[in-house]
Design a protein around this motif. Sequence first.
Motif, PDB file in Angstrom:
ATOM      1  N   LYS A  96      54.890  89.688  15.561  1.00  0.00           N
ATOM      2  CA  LYS A  96      56.148  89.079  15.682  1.00  0.00           C
ATOM      3  C   LYS A  96      56.096  88.035  16.811  1.00  0.00           C
ATOM      4  O   LYS A  96      56.516  86.855  16.625  1.00  0.00           O
ATOM      5  CB  LYS A  96      57.303  90.020  16.031  1.00  0.00           C
ATOM      6  CG  LYS A  96      58.547  89.466  16.256  1.00  0.00           C
ATOM      7  CD  LYS A  96      59.778  90.788  16.302  1.00  0.00           C
ATOM      8  CE  LYS A  96      61.143  90.145  16.704  1.00  0.00           C
ATOM      9  NZ  LYS A  96      62.072  91.223  16.979  1.00  0.00           N
ATOM     10  N   ALA A  97      55.232  88.352  17.677  1.00  0.00           N
ATOM     11  CA  ALA A  97      55.213  87.298  18.910  1.00  0.00           C
ATOM     12  C   ALA A  97      54.417  86.107  18.455  1.00  0.00           C
ATOM     13  O   ALA A  97      54.897  84.991  18.646  1.00  0.00           O
ATOM     14  CB  ALA A  97      54.363  87.833  19.946  1.00  0.00           C
ATOM     15  N   CYS A  98      53.445  86.172  17.596  1.00  0.00           N
ATOM     16  CA  CYS A  98      52.912  85.042  16.801  1.00  0.00           C
ATOM     17  C   CYS A  98      53.596  84.201  16.233  1.00  0.00           C
ATOM     18  O   CYS A  98      53.645  82.827  16.055  1.00  0.00           O
ATOM     19  CB  CYS A  98      52.018  85.644  16.102  1.00  0.00           C
ATOM     20  SG  CYS A  98      50.355  86.269  16.823  1.00  0.00           S
ATOM     21  N   GLU A  99      54.713  84.862  15.295  1.00  0.00           N
ATOM     22  CA  GLU A  99      55.684  83.973  14.463  1.00  0.00           C
ATOM     23  C   GLU A  99      56.582  83.359  15.566  1.00  0.00           C
ATOM     24  O   GLU A  99      56.705  82.259  15.314  1.00  0.00           O
ATOM     25  CB  GLU A  99      56.355  84.992  13.667  1.00  0.00           C
ATOM     26  CG  GLU A  99      55.487  85.446  12.523  1.00  0.00           C
ATOM     27  CD  GLU A  99      56.217  86.712  11.783  1.00  0.00           C
ATOM     28  OE1 GLU A  99      57.586  86.655  11.827  1.00  0.00           O
ATOM     29  OE2 GLU A  99      55.751  87.359  11.124  1.00  0.00           O
ATOM     30  N   SER A 100      57.017  84.204  16.645  1.00  0.00           N
ATOM     31  CA  SER A 100      57.827  83.333  17.663  1.00  0.00           C
ATOM     32  C   SER A 100      57.123  82.060  18.457  1.00  0.00           C
ATOM     33  O   SER A 100      57.727  81.182  18.747  1.00  0.00           O
ATOM     34  CB  SER A 100      58.468  84.394  18.790  1.00  0.00           C
ATOM     35  OG  SER A 100      59.146  85.404  18.105  1.00  0.00           O
ATOM     36  N   LEU A 101      55.870  82.384  18.881  1.00  0.00           N
ATOM     37  CA  LEU A 101      55.122  81.347  19.406  1.00  0.00           C
ATOM     38  C   LEU A 101      55.022  80.097  18.351  1.00  0.00           C
ATOM     39  O   LEU A 101      54.992  79.036  18.902  1.00  0.00           O
ATOM     40  CB  LEU A 101      53.736  81.970  19.834  1.00  0.00           C
ATOM     41  CG  LEU A 101      53.776  82.774  21.008  1.00  0.00           C
ATOM     42  CD1 LEU A 101      52.429  83.426  20.901  1.00  0.00           C
ATOM     43  CD2 LEU A 101      53.973  82.035  22.402  1.00  0.00           C
ATOM     44  N   THR A 134      45.250  84.124  25.025  1.00  0.00           N
ATOM     45  CA  THR A 134      46.692  84.286  25.568  1.00  0.00           C
ATOM     46  C   THR A 134      47.659  83.663  24.951  1.00  0.00           C
ATOM     47  O   THR A 134      47.472  82.978  23.874  1.00  0.00           O
ATOM     48  CB  THR A 134      46.649  83.507  27.068  1.00  0.00           C
ATOM     49  OG1 THR A 134      46.584  82.166  26.748  1.00  0.00           O
ATOM     50  CG2 THR A 134      45.388  84.008  27.863  1.00  0.00           C
ATOM     51  N   PRO A 135      48.837  84.117  25.122  1.00  0.00           N
ATOM     52  CA  PRO A 135      50.053  83.703  24.159  1.00  0.00           C
ATOM     53  C   PRO A 135      50.022  81.822  24.285  1.00  0.00           C
ATOM     54  O   PRO A 135      50.252  81.376  23.258  1.00  0.00           O
ATOM     55  CB  PRO A 135      51.341  84.215  24.765  1.00  0.00           C
ATOM     56  CG  PRO A 135      50.811  85.431  25.293  1.00  0.00           C
ATOM     57  CD  PRO A 135      49.306  85.264  25.810  1.00  0.00           C
ATOM     58  N   SER A 136      49.739  81.383  25.601  1.00  0.00           N
ATOM     59  CA  SER A 136      50.019  79.804  25.510  1.00  0.00           C
ATOM     60  C   SER A 136      48.490  79.411  24.784  1.00  0.00           C
ATOM     61  O   SER A 136      48.863  78.342  24.115  1.00  0.00           O
ATOM     62  CB  SER A 136      49.789  79.388  26.940  1.00  0.00           C
ATOM     63  OG  SER A 136      48.900  79.997  27.769  1.00  0.00           O
ATOM     64  N   GLN A 137      47.437  79.994  24.942  1.00  0.00           N
ATOM     65  CA  GLN A 137      46.380  79.433  23.947  1.00  0.00           C
ATOM     66  C   GLN A 137      46.769  79.686  22.588  1.00  0.00           C
ATOM     67  O   GLN A 137      46.265  78.774  21.862  1.00  0.00           O
ATOM     68  CB  GLN A 137      45.113  80.399  24.594  1.00  0.00           C
ATOM     69  CG  GLN A 137      44.626  79.833  25.968  1.00  0.00           C
ATOM     70  CD  GLN A 137      43.435  80.905  26.194  1.00  0.00           C
ATOM     71  OE1 GLN A 137      43.358  81.942  25.657  1.00  0.00           O
ATOM     72  NE2 GLN A 137      42.518  80.467  27.037  1.00  0.00           N
ATOM     73  N   TRP A 138      47.272  80.793  22.219  1.00  0.00           N
ATOM     74  CA  TRP A 138      47.441  80.746  20.709  1.00  0.00           C
ATOM     75  C   TRP A 138      48.513  79.773  20.413  1.00  0.00           C
ATOM     76  O   TRP A 138      48.440  79.288  19.217  1.00  0.00           O
ATOM     77  CB  TRP A 138      48.198  82.283  20.640  1.00  0.00           C
ATOM     78  CG  TRP A 138      47.935  82.675  19.221  1.00  0.00           C
ATOM     79  CD1 TRP A 138      46.962  83.139  18.501  1.00  0.00           C
ATOM     80  CD2 TRP A 138      48.940  82.234  18.010  1.00  0.00           C
ATOM     81  NE1 TRP A 138      47.175  83.542  17.186  1.00  0.00           N
ATOM     82  CE2 TRP A 138      48.790  83.011  16.903  1.00  0.00           C
ATOM     83  CE3 TRP A 138      50.182  81.613  18.121  1.00  0.00           C
ATOM     84  CZ2 TRP A 138      49.510  82.635  15.757  1.00  0.00           C
ATOM     85  CZ3 TRP A 138      50.908  81.547  17.007  1.00  0.00           C
ATOM     86  CH2 TRP A 138      50.756  82.115  15.851  1.00  0.00           C
ATOM     87  N   ARG A 139      49.501  79.427  20.932  1.00  0.00           N
ATOM     88  CA  ARG A 139      50.629  78.403  20.644  1.00  0.00           C
ATOM     89  C   ARG A 139      50.021  77.126  20.546  1.00  0.00           C
ATOM     90  O   ARG A 139      50.245  76.371  19.508  1.00  0.00           O
ATOM     91  CB  ARG A 139      51.722  78.667  21.769  1.00  0.00           C
ATOM     92  CG  ARG A 139      52.836  77.567  21.430  1.00  0.00           C
ATOM     93  CD  ARG A 139      53.804  77.414  22.460  1.00  0.00           C
ATOM     94  NE  ARG A 139      55.057  78.214  21.814  1.00  0.00           N
ATOM     95  CZ  ARG A 139      55.906  78.943  22.672  1.00  0.00           C
ATOM     96  NH1 ARG A 139      55.889  78.497  23.909  1.00  0.00           N
ATOM     97  NH2 ARG A 139      56.894  79.604  21.803  1.00  0.00           N
ATOM     98  N   VAL A 140      49.021  76.621  21.257  1.00  0.00           N
ATOM     99  CA  VAL A 140      48.300  75.376  21.462  1.00  0.00           C
ATOM    100  C   VAL A 140      47.502  75.189  19.975  1.00  0.00           C
ATOM    101  O   VAL A 140      47.442  74.319  19.308  1.00  0.00           O
ATOM    102  CB  VAL A 140      47.447  75.222  22.609  1.00  0.00           C
ATOM    103  CG1 VAL A 140      46.803  74.215  22.660  1.00  0.00           C
ATOM    104  CG2 VAL A 140      48.201  75.160  23.834  1.00  0.00           C
ATOM    105  N   ARG A 141      46.712  76.375  19.813  1.00  0.00           N
ATOM    106  CA  ARG A 141      45.941  76.478  18.605  1.00  0.00           C
ATOM    107  C   ARG A 141      46.847  76.276  17.172  1.00  0.00           C
ATOM    108  O   ARG A 141      46.747  75.733  16.243  1.00  0.00           O
ATOM    109  CB  ARG A 141      45.022  77.686  18.460  1.00  0.00           C
ATOM    110  CG  ARG A 141      43.779  77.383  19.453  1.00  0.00           C
ATOM    111  CD  ARG A 141      42.692  78.114  19.072  1.00  0.00           C
ATOM    112  NE  ARG A 141      41.420  78.408  20.008  1.00  0.00           N
ATOM    113  CZ  ARG A 141      40.573  79.028  20.036  1.00  0.00           C
ATOM    114  NH1 ARG A 141      40.612  79.949  19.211  1.00  0.00           N
ATOM    115  NH2 ARG A 141      39.708  78.754  20.946  1.00  0.00           N
ATOM    116  N   ALA A 142      47.937  77.069  17.367  1.00  0.00           N
ATOM    117  CA  ALA A 142      48.636  77.154  16.285  1.00  0.00           C
ATOM    118  C   ALA A 142      49.409  75.829  15.921  1.00  0.00           C
ATOM    119  O   ALA A 142      49.605  75.276  14.935  1.00  0.00           O
ATOM    120  CB  ALA A 142      49.873  78.104  16.453  1.00  0.00           C
TER     121      ALA A 142
END
Length: 146
Positions: A96-101, A134-142
Motif C-alpha cells: 500500500k505504501a508503494c502505491e501511495s509513494l 528507502t521510501p524516498s529512493q523507491w519514489r525516485v525510481r518509480a
Amino acid sequence: LAKPHNPLSAMDKGYVRLLLTRILYGAAVPHEPPEEPSFTMMSTVLEWIETHLNEPIPTERIVAKIGFSRAHVFTLFKKHTGLTPADYLIRLRVKKACESLKNTSMNSKQIAEACGFSSPSRFNAAFKRQTGLTPSQWRVRASAAS
C-alpha cells in the motif's frame, strides 16, 4: 451341472458396484469439490485485514477474529499465505505504501500513518527490508520509470 466359479463374494460385488457408480456419476455430473472451511474463513479474515490496514492490528486481534488458538492461527496463515500474520500484514502495508509513494505527494510520515505503521522509523525499516530501498529512493525510481 457345476456352478461357475465366482471369486467375488456378494459383499465384494456390492463394493465394486458402488465404486463404479461413483466413478460414472463423477464423470457424468460436473461438480465443484467442497470448499474447505478454513479457506473460506481465511478469505474473510484476509479481506478484513485489508479493510483495516491503517489501524493497529496486533496478532492477538487476528487470533480473536479467527477464534482459534494462536498456534492454529499461525498454522492457517502459513498454509494459506506462506507467511506469519505479522509478515503478511507488513507486506500488505508496504505494498500500500508503494502505491501511495507512486500516486501521491504525501511525505513518509503521512504514508506511514495511512498504512498503519506505528512510527515513521518502523515504516522506513520495514520498507527497506521488503524492497531494498528507502521510501524516498523507491519514489525516485518509480517516478523515473513512469
